[in-house]
Design a protein around this motif. Structure first.
Motif, PDB file in Angstrom:
ATOM      1  N   TRP A  31     -23.651  -9.203  -0.177  1.00 30.55           N
ATOM      2  CA  TRP A  31     -24.977  -8.599  -0.074  1.00 30.55           C
ATOM      3  C   TRP A  31     -25.969  -9.308  -0.989  1.00 30.55           C
ATOM      4  O   TRP A  31     -25.593  -9.786  -2.063  1.00 30.55           O
ATOM      5  CB  TRP A  31     -24.922  -7.142  -0.498  1.00 30.55           C
ATOM      6  CG  TRP A  31     -24.641  -6.157   0.581  1.00 30.55           C
ATOM      7  CD1 TRP A  31     -24.856  -6.286   1.914  1.00 30.55           C
ATOM      8  CD2 TRP A  31     -24.085  -4.844   0.392  1.00 30.55           C
ATOM      9  NE1 TRP A  31     -24.484  -5.141   2.573  1.00 30.55           N
ATOM     10  CE2 TRP A  31     -24.011  -4.244   1.674  1.00 30.55           C
ATOM     11  CE3 TRP A  31     -23.649  -4.133  -0.723  1.00 30.55           C
ATOM     12  CZ2 TRP A  31     -23.520  -2.958   1.856  1.00 30.55           C
ATOM     13  CZ3 TRP A  31     -23.161  -2.851  -0.549  1.00 30.55           C
ATOM     14  CH2 TRP A  31     -23.091  -2.275   0.737  1.00 30.55           C
ATOM     15  N   CYS A  35     -29.737  -5.241  -0.979  1.00 32.90           N
ATOM     16  CA  CYS A  35     -28.714  -4.355  -0.434  1.00 32.90           C
ATOM     17  C   CYS A  35     -27.875  -3.717  -1.534  1.00 32.90           C
ATOM     18  O   CYS A  35     -27.472  -2.557  -1.429  1.00 32.90           O
ATOM     19  CB  CYS A  35     -27.823  -5.120   0.544  1.00 32.90           C
ATOM     20  SG  CYS A  35     -28.455  -5.116   2.249  1.00 32.90           S
ATOM     21  N   LYS A  36     -27.613  -4.464  -2.585  1.00 29.39           N
ATOM     22  CA  LYS A  36     -26.868  -3.882  -3.707  1.00 29.39           C
ATOM     23  C   LYS A  36     -27.647  -2.736  -4.324  1.00 29.39           C
ATOM     24  O   LYS A  36     -27.090  -1.680  -4.656  1.00 29.39           O
ATOM     25  CB  LYS A  36     -26.569  -4.963  -4.743  1.00 29.39           C
ATOM     26  CG  LYS A  36     -25.555  -5.990  -4.278  1.00 29.39           C
ATOM     27  CD  LYS A  36     -25.389  -7.119  -5.287  1.00 29.39           C
ATOM     28  CE  LYS A  36     -24.400  -8.166  -4.775  1.00 29.39           C
ATOM     29  NZ  LYS A  36     -24.293  -9.327  -5.691  1.00 29.39           N
ATOM     30  N   ALA A  38     -30.002  -0.935  -2.781  1.00 33.55           N
ATOM     31  CA  ALA A  38     -30.045   0.157  -1.815  1.00 33.55           C
ATOM     32  C   ALA A  38     -28.750   0.960  -1.839  1.00 33.55           C
ATOM     33  O   ALA A  38     -28.770   2.202  -1.811  1.00 33.55           O
ATOM     34  CB  ALA A  38     -30.310  -0.391  -0.419  1.00 33.55           C
ATOM     35  N   TYR A  39     -27.622   0.267  -1.889  1.00 40.98           N
ATOM     36  CA  TYR A  39     -26.323   0.946  -1.921  1.00 40.98           C
ATOM     37  C   TYR A  39     -26.201   1.809  -3.175  1.00 40.98           C
ATOM     38  O   TYR A  39     -25.660   2.916  -3.133  1.00 40.98           O
ATOM     39  CB  TYR A  39     -25.207  -0.090  -1.870  1.00 40.98           C
ATOM     40  CG  TYR A  39     -23.811   0.491  -1.691  1.00 40.98           C
ATOM     41  CD1 TYR A  39     -23.510   1.301  -0.595  1.00 40.98           C
ATOM     42  CD2 TYR A  39     -22.803   0.203  -2.597  1.00 40.98           C
ATOM     43  CE1 TYR A  39     -22.229   1.816  -0.417  1.00 40.98           C
ATOM     44  CE2 TYR A  39     -21.518   0.714  -2.429  1.00 40.98           C
ATOM     45  CZ  TYR A  39     -21.242   1.519  -1.340  1.00 40.98           C
ATOM     46  OH  TYR A  39     -19.967   2.029  -1.164  1.00 40.98           O
ATOM     47  N   SER A  42     -27.440   5.353  -2.828  1.00 41.28           N
ATOM     48  CA  SER A  42     -26.693   6.354  -2.062  1.00 41.28           C
ATOM     49  C   SER A  42     -25.682   7.051  -2.968  1.00 41.28           C
ATOM     50  O   SER A  42     -25.266   6.516  -4.000  1.00 41.28           O
ATOM     51  CB  SER A  42     -25.958   5.684  -0.891  1.00 41.28           C
ATOM     52  OG  SER A  42     -24.902   4.873  -1.370  1.00 41.28           O
ATOM     53  N   GLY A  45     -22.537   5.000  -3.115  1.00 42.64           N
ATOM     54  CA  GLY A  45     -22.705   3.827  -3.956  1.00 42.64           C
ATOM     55  C   GLY A  45     -22.696   4.159  -5.429  1.00 42.64           C
ATOM     56  O   GLY A  45     -22.047   3.474  -6.236  1.00 42.64           O
ATOM     57  N   GLY A  66     -34.272   2.569  -1.854  1.00 46.17           N
ATOM     58  CA  GLY A  66     -33.587   2.682  -0.571  1.00 46.17           C
ATOM     59  C   GLY A  66     -34.292   3.603   0.393  1.00 46.17           C
ATOM     60  O   GLY A  66     -34.378   3.319   1.590  1.00 46.17           O
ATOM     61  N   TRP A  73     -29.502   1.828   2.703  1.00 44.92           N
ATOM     62  CA  TRP A  73     -28.047   1.714   2.534  1.00 44.92           C
ATOM     63  C   TRP A  73     -27.354   1.758   3.897  1.00 44.92           C
ATOM     64  O   TRP A  73     -26.310   1.141   4.077  1.00 44.92           O
ATOM     65  CB  TRP A  73     -27.525   2.816   1.615  1.00 44.92           C
ATOM     66  CG  TRP A  73     -28.054   4.177   1.873  1.00 44.92           C
ATOM     67  CD1 TRP A  73     -27.586   5.085   2.789  1.00 44.92           C
ATOM     68  CD2 TRP A  73     -29.179   4.786   1.224  1.00 44.92           C
ATOM     69  NE1 TRP A  73     -28.344   6.227   2.755  1.00 44.92           N
ATOM     70  CE2 TRP A  73     -29.319   6.087   1.799  1.00 44.92           C
ATOM     71  CE3 TRP A  73     -30.066   4.391   0.235  1.00 44.92           C
ATOM     72  CZ2 TRP A  73     -30.324   6.975   1.409  1.00 44.92           C
ATOM     73  CZ3 TRP A  73     -31.059   5.276  -0.162  1.00 44.92           C
ATOM     74  CH2 TRP A  73     -31.186   6.539   0.406  1.00 44.92           C
ATOM     75  N   CYS A  76     -27.749  -1.806   5.322  1.00 41.10           N
ATOM     76  CA  CYS A  76     -26.866  -2.741   4.621  1.00 41.10           C
ATOM     77  C   CYS A  76     -25.409  -2.533   5.015  1.00 41.10           C
ATOM     78  O   CYS A  76     -24.644  -3.493   5.140  1.00 41.10           O
ATOM     79  CB  CYS A  76     -27.050  -2.594   3.112  1.00 41.10           C
ATOM     80  SG  CYS A  76     -28.713  -3.074   2.559  1.00 41.10           S
TER      81      CYS A  76
END
Length: 235
Positions: A31, A35-36, A38-39, A42, A45, A66, A73, A76
């Motif tokens: 990623w 994306c990291k 965004a994760y 969550s 995440g 995100g 997330w 991604c």
């Protein structure tokens, strides 16, 4: 009684739609930073081994990042599922593709046109559709994206790529040439692909002209320059 049934159905639906995606370490490393982040926004995440040292403030900022991108997330996760589909076969591949569609569609339906990620989300949603065999809807997504973002080169190059893959080379060239003049003057990527597809179509003179413009705009990939040099056209 009816009210409670409705509430139970609502909570059951929320549970089904819950984000439960997890990644391996190599997938996580594939990623980009967005994306990291965004994760990390969550719940899954934040509870993963990748973000054990996050402060509450960092967690809140990741969540905000995100959410502003339409629950990125999900998008991604879809990218990873597309990768998994590419390396699997049969029912497993189909399952990965369908999951990728669901995840990317979540963000696709929520992200706003002014968001910097908008074009990429739409292009990857089209990719998931086309890869799963739904070419009609995939091409429709890309055509609508051009209408929404006419001054962005990505929709043109993405649509041209899939047209070429369908052996519609002339349509791919026409797609790129339909971009506004200002964009054609400023986009190294657009000129590079116009050069490449013109070369494939046998229009070497046009290919050289587009290639010169692409490299004058500092396009980093040298493949077109090398192919033209093999044909005696040094740029």
């Amino acid at each position: 009684m009816v009210r409670w049934i409705i509430l139970l159905f609502f909570f059951a639906s929320c549970h089904v739609a819950a984000f439960e995606f997890s990644v391996t370490e190599s997938e996580f490393n594939s990623w980009d930073k967005r994306c990291k982040t965004a994760y990390a926004g969550s719940i899954v995440g934040r509870n993963s081994r990748f973000f054990r040292d996050m402060t509450p403030q960092q967690s809140a900022e990741a969540r905000k990042f995100g959410e502003a991108a339409g629950g990125a997330w999900h998008y991604c996760a879809g990218l990873i599922l597309l990768q998994r589909a590419a390396s699997t076969i049969g029912n497993e591949r189909n399952s990965n593709l369908q999951s990728a569609l669901l995840e990317i569609r979540f963000t696709y339906n929520k992200i706003k046109p002014e968001h910097p990620w908008y074009a990429e989300v739409h292009i990857d949603y089209a990719k998931a559709l086309i890869t799963s065999g739904d070419k009609r809807d995939g091409f429709a997504v890309l055509n609508r994206l051009i209408q929404t973002l006419p001054d962005n080169s990505l929709p043109y190059t993405a649509l041209a790529f899939y047209l070429r893959r369908e052996n519609k080379l002339e349509q791919a060239i026409e797609c790129l040439q339909s971009a506004p003049e200002l964009l054609k003057n400023d986009s190294a990527e657009l000129n590079y692909f116009l050069g490449w597809y013109s070369m494939e179509a046998g229009n070497i003179g046009g290919a050289v002209d587009y290639a010169k413009r692409a490299y004058a705009l500092n396009y980093p990939v040298q493949a077109l320059r090398q192919r033209l040099a093999q044909q005696g056209h040094n740029l």
